[in-house]
Scaffold this motif. Sequence first.
Motif, short mmCIF file in Angstrom:
data_model
loop_
_atom_site.label_atom_id
_atom_site.label_comp_id
_atom_site.label_asym_id
_atom_site.label_seq_id
_atom_site.Cartn_x
_atom_site.Cartn_y
_atom_site.Cartn_z
N SER A 1 -86.50 74.23 8.21
CA SER A 1 -87.39 75.40 8.14
C SER A 1 -87.36 76.28 9.38
O SER A 1 -88.24 77.12 9.56
CB SER A 1 -88.84 74.96 7.85
N LYS A 2 -86.34 76.12 10.22
CA LYS A 2 -86.18 77.02 11.36
C LYS A 2 -85.42 78.26 10.93
O LYS A 2 -84.72 78.26 9.92
CB LYS A 2 -85.46 76.30 12.50
N PRO A 3 -85.53 79.36 11.68
CA PRO A 3 -84.93 80.63 11.25
C PRO A 3 -83.41 80.57 11.13
O PRO A 3 -82.73 79.76 11.79
CB PRO A 3 -85.34 81.61 12.36
N SER A 4 -82.89 81.47 10.30
CA SER A 4 -81.45 81.64 10.14
C SER A 4 -81.14 83.14 10.18
O SER A 4 -81.95 83.96 9.78
CB SER A 4 -80.99 81.05 8.81
N VAL A 5 -79.95 83.47 10.68
CA VAL A 5 -79.54 84.86 10.81
C VAL A 5 -78.17 85.06 10.17
O VAL A 5 -77.32 84.17 10.22
CB VAL A 5 -79.49 85.27 12.31
N HIS A 6 -77.98 86.25 9.60
CA HIS A 6 -76.77 86.56 8.84
C HIS A 6 -76.34 88.00 9.12
O HIS A 6 -77.14 88.93 8.98
CB HIS A 6 -77.09 86.38 7.34
N PHE A 7 -75.11 88.18 9.54
CA PHE A 7 -74.50 89.51 9.67
C PHE A 7 -73.15 89.50 8.94
O PHE A 7 -72.49 88.45 8.88
CB PHE A 7 -74.27 89.88 11.13
#
Length: 272
Positions: free
Chosen positions: A225-231
């Motif tokens: 449940s920790k953040p995730s980032v996508h580019f």
Amino acid sequence: MIITKTPEEIELMRQSALIVSKTLGMLAKEIKEGVTTNHLDALAETFIRDHGALPGFKGLYDCPSTLLCSVNEAVVHGLPTDTPLKNGDIVSVDCGALMNGFYGDHAYTFEIGDVDEATKQLVQITKESLYIGIEQFKNGNRVGDVGYAIQQYCESHGYGVVRELVGHGIGRKMHEDPEMPNYGRRGRGKKFVEGMVVAIEPMINMGTHKVKQLKDGWTIVTQDSKPSVHFEHDVALVNGKPEILSTFAYVHEALGITSNDEDHFREKTLVL
């Protein structure tokens, strides 16, 4: 089988990619606290159709939406909802368009209001890793060289690199050969050839690399449940070097960001 594109086809793909880039730039002005991702989805569909293209995701694999909006611990494939965005959220907006018979596919992670420093750092490192990966998309290299570069950079900062989801070739189909993992070993995998076009898209988690799918059958979230980032960028191999077809320039203009990250990867001057 890798499907290479002619110079003329690559220019058509640039148009498809830039429709997506312009859509994200339009959305950048609308993404704020209190706005729902369903509202953003409606704006995006209208914008894409008004510019002579078709939503690339809607109907593909039975996808019900124009955008995939992944908030906080959602990695990718988040379906738009009526839940308002909150101060401190991050949201990855992934968008596709079909134009001139070719797809564009492009993503940006936005910060909503006052985002905590740890999450800001994750956003920054993931964005940097995208260009580090693109740098390796060149004549003589292989799929593993891109994945290795992204993996080493992100793991050196203590982040988890998602394994189950990968980038991909792109063209007349949204997903073509080859798969483009964000992890790997140098010198391994399919060799890059002139005229290839791929979507390179690091998906990086603050904690574990492990993910799970929600009951909606679409949304992928981090197991802890920790953040995730996508580019994500669309990139062609032209004259042995990576040529970015999409751009974050419209987003940057809307957000007041100054950046020259893409200049090294573009032979033609981008006119906004």
